[in-house]
Design a protein around this motif. Structure first.
Motif, PDB file in Angstrom:
ATOM      1  N   GLU A 102       0.819  -1.206   0.000  1.00  0.00           N
ATOM      2  CA  GLU A 102       0.000   0.000   0.000  1.00  0.00           C
ATOM      3  C   GLU A 102       0.857   1.261   0.000  1.00  0.00           C
ATOM      4  N   GLU A 103       2.009   1.200   0.691  1.00  0.00           N
ATOM      5  CA  GLU A 103       2.896   2.354   0.697  1.00  0.00           C
ATOM      6  C   GLU A 103       3.535   2.569  -0.680  1.00  0.00           C
ATOM      7  N   ALA A 148       2.031   1.839  -3.440  1.00  0.00           N
ATOM      8  CA  ALA A 148       0.952   2.367  -4.291  1.00  0.00           C
ATOM      9  C   ALA A 148       0.850   3.887  -4.167  1.00  0.00           C
ATOM     10  N   VAL A 149       1.060   4.415  -2.961  1.00  0.00           N
ATOM     11  CA  VAL A 149       1.041   5.864  -2.784  1.00  0.00           C
ATOM     12  C   VAL A 149       2.175   6.514  -3.565  1.00  0.00           C
ATOM     13  N   MET A 150       3.362   5.884  -3.538  1.00  0.00           N
ATOM     14  CA  MET A 150       4.492   6.400  -4.305  1.00  0.00           C
ATOM     15  C   MET A 150       4.204   6.356  -5.809  1.00  0.00           C
ATOM     16  N   VAL A 151       3.562   5.280  -6.288  1.00  0.00           N
ATOM     17  CA  VAL A 151       3.223   5.162  -7.707  1.00  0.00           C
ATOM     18  C   VAL A 151       2.258   6.270  -8.130  1.00  0.00           C
ATOM     19  N   LEU A 152       1.307   6.610  -7.274  1.00  0.00           N
ATOM     20  CA  LEU A 152       0.368   7.688  -7.592  1.00  0.00           C
ATOM     21  C   LEU A 152       1.106   9.000  -7.827  1.00  0.00           C
ATOM     22  N   GLY A 153       2.118   9.258  -7.028  1.00  0.00           N
ATOM     23  CA  GLY A 153       2.912  10.458  -7.245  1.00  0.00           C
ATOM     24  C   GLY A 153       3.676  10.409  -8.554  1.00  0.00           C
ATOM     25  N   TYR A 154       4.210   9.239  -8.909  1.00  0.00           N
ATOM     26  CA  TYR A 154       4.926   9.100 -10.183  1.00  0.00           C
ATOM     27  C   TYR A 154       3.991   9.351 -11.370  1.00  0.00           C
ATOM     28  N   VAL A 155       2.759   8.830 -11.294  1.00  0.00           N
ATOM     29  CA  VAL A 155       1.792   9.019 -12.385  1.00  0.00           C
ATOM     30  C   VAL A 155       1.444  10.501 -12.546  1.00  0.00           C
ATOM     31  N   ASP A 156       1.228  11.187 -11.435  1.00  0.00           N
ATOM     32  CA  ASP A 156       0.931  12.622 -11.513  1.00  0.00           C
ATOM     33  C   ASP A 156       2.095  13.387 -12.132  1.00  0.00           C
ATOM     34  N   LEU A 157       3.316  12.999 -11.787  1.00  0.00           N
ATOM     35  CA  LEU A 157       4.487  13.655 -12.361  1.00  0.00           C
ATOM     36  C   LEU A 157       4.554  13.417 -13.865  1.00  0.00           C
ATOM     37  N   ALA A 190      -5.311   0.083  -7.458  1.00  0.00           N
ATOM     38  CA  ALA A 190      -4.555   0.592  -6.310  1.00  0.00           C
ATOM     39  C   ALA A 190      -3.300  -0.238  -6.113  1.00  0.00           C
ATOM     40  N   SER A 191      -2.622  -0.562  -7.217  1.00  0.00           N
ATOM     41  CA  SER A 191      -1.442  -1.404  -7.167  1.00  0.00           C
ATOM     42  C   SER A 191      -0.181  -0.555  -7.343  1.00  0.00           C
ATOM     43  N   ALA A 192       0.967  -1.232  -7.390  1.00  0.00           N
ATOM     44  CA  ALA A 192       2.253  -0.570  -7.578  1.00  0.00           C
ATOM     45  C   ALA A 192       2.685  -0.608  -9.039  1.00  0.00           C
TER      46      ALA A 192
END
Length: 510
Positions: free
Chosen positions: A74-75, A77-86, A115-117
């Motif tokens: 889950e942690e 996945a939060v990092m991946v969300l930031g990468y996608v926004d970037l 909600a995956s990595a």
């Protein structure tokens, strides 16, 4: 004796427009249906052109993932969300487009798989080869761009450990105990191996070739989608146009834009259903002016801001209803001029538009016949004196007034009446003229406004319907030029509830 409740307020409410917000918007859309039709047609044409002229497009996918040792998914996945926004940031995409060799017209984006990595880097181009090359180049560039800072820090730390490792291996035998040197060398080697294998927050390649999908234009799919989108966009445009328009399309517009209380909203008619609805609403309007509102003998003025045939229709509807209910009614056409010689007759003559067999009569007389000198302008006192003469021979006087804004003297006429109805022709009424009329009639007992579409010229009632408007019985309008031409009293006694005189008929004010 004056009528009240001229504006719509939370206390008296709105007797007509109690519709929900959705219904109000639907009324606006129906009112401005040409806007909806135009935008929908344009969308359909655009969809058809696209379907028959656009070339197929290919979308290639490159899959990356993040997997950090010792951390829950889950942690990551939060990092991946930031990468996608970037990746999807317009400024960053512009920089990537400049630094990568992409085919013209190539588009790209990154998205997260649920909600995956996993990070999907997708590129769309006009050919399969261009799409695959773009996805690979973009994913590789993004991966190294994201990992560059951490990789530099890691390389610097590893270099420092290697320096310490080299110093420990070259240490003289007589300096430090051999056992310590071996232990220190082992620790340094373990730290270097751990740092080299650390993948925390790093983007790694999961599948460099995630497949290629083809999107081909399809008229059976694109045109319906374009139609739905055009209808939605056209409806929004119609609502906005209605809100900004200076026209009065609905009773809600009358209340909100002008502050005038809407009494009834009359449809145009022309079909069985709309004819019945129009007749019912005209009956509802007439019953507002029952005995006591105003008290008999009473005077009701019907006036419009500008010239419209709807004024005569509303005046005749009110007069005809109460004549059919047994009252003595006079329809006073206040055209402020003496009728021409051709209009004068020696006695009463029936309105040819009315059928035979009428059971009630309305006397219809021009105001000019009642004036001693029609060339002298009348003031409020003069109008009051004329109306008092008419009251003496009638229970209800309905004044069909000329346009309010065309002659300043009309305001005095309305002020001399007990109450005033403001007629708003949907095709001609405007917010500015209605607000000006409401201000002029503020002290004239303004009962409210009637919003309507006048019947189309030459229209006839639908098959099987009574002549419009349909009341409880046929009413004859007798055109007279003397007040002494008094018809039968229609069985009415002054100030008596007309609903009691005719069994089975509703009273004036339910």
């Amino acid at each position: 004796m004056a009528l009240t409740n001229n504006t719509a307020t939370p206390e008296n409410g709105d007797t007509v427009d109690t519709a929900s917000t959705v219904k109000i918007q639907l009324q606006r859309i129906r009112r401005f249906w040409p806007v909806v039709a135009t935008i929908a047609l344009a969308a359909v044409l655009a969809g058809a052109v696209y379907s028959f002229t656009a070339a197929p497009s290919y979308t290639a996918r490159f899959i990356l993932f993040v997997s950090s040792p010792g951390r829950v998914p889950e942690e990551d996945a939060v990092m991946v969300l930031g990468y996608v926004d970037l990746f999807n940031d317009p400024a960053y995409q512009s920089r990537m487009r400049e630094s990568s060799e992409l085919a013209p017209g190539t588009t790209f984006e990154a998205r997260m798989a649920a909600a995956s990595a996993l990070v999907y880097v997708e590129a769309t181009a006009g050919s399969e080869g261009d799409a695959v090359a773009a996805a690979t180049a973009l994913a590789t560039s993004f991966r190294w761009d994201v990992d560059s800072v951490r990789r530099a820090e890691r390389d610097a730390s590893i270099a420092a450990l290697r320096t310490q490792l080299d110093e420990a291996r070259e240490m003289p035998d007589g300096g430090t105990p051999p056992g310590y040197s071996i232990q220190r060398i082992s620790e340094l080697e373990n730290q270097i191996n751990l740092m080299q294998g650390d993948s925390t927050n790093q983007l790694q390649v999961l599948q460099p070739n995630g497949g290629v999908s083809v999107s081909e234009p399809s008229p059976l799919r694109d045109i319906p989608i374009a139609l739905v989108g055009g209808l939605i966009l056209g409806s929004v445009a119609a609502v906005v146009t209605s809100m900004l328009s200076g026209r009065l399309g609905t009773a809600h517009d009358v209340r909100v834009k002008t502050g005038v209380r809407p009494l009834v909203d009359l449809p145009r008619g022309g079909s069985r259903r709309t004819d019945r609805l129009r007749a019912r609403r005209l009956t509802r309007l007439a019953t507002i002016f029952g005995p006591g509102n105003p008290a008999r003998p009473g005077v009701v003025a019907v006036v419009a801001p500008t010239a419209t045939p709807a004024t005569a229709e509303i005046a005749r509807a009110i007069a005809g209803y109460w004549a059919a209910e047994g009252e003595r009614v006079v329809l006073l056409r206040a055209d402020l001029r003496r009728p021409s010689h051709g209009d004068q007759t020696d006695g009463a003559r029936p309105d040819p538009a009315d059928g035979s067999g009428a059971t009630a009569t309305v006397r219809e007389i021009p105001l000019g016949y009642l004036l001693a000198n029609p060339d002298v302008p009348l003031n409020r006192a003069g109008f009051t004196a004329v109306l008092e003469r008419v009251r003496a021979t009638a229970d209800l006087v309905v004044v069909q007034a000329p346009p309010l804004l065309d002659d300043p003297g009309i305001h005095s006429l309305c002020a001399a009446a007990d109450g005033t109805v403001l007629v708003l022709d949907r095709a001609r009424a405007r917010v500015a003229s209605t607000c000006e009329s409401a201000e002029l009639l503020e002290q004239a007992g303004l009962a409210g406004g009637v919003l309507l579409d006048p019947p189309r010229p030459g229209s006839r009632p639908s098959r099987g319907q009574a002549p419009f408007p349909a009341f409880y019985g046929p009413v004859r309008f007798e055109r007279v030029r003397r007040l002494d031409a008094v018809p039968a009293r229609n069985g009415h006694h002054r100030n008596q509830d007309a609903g009691r005189l005719v069994p089975g008929r509703p009273g004036p004010n339910p």
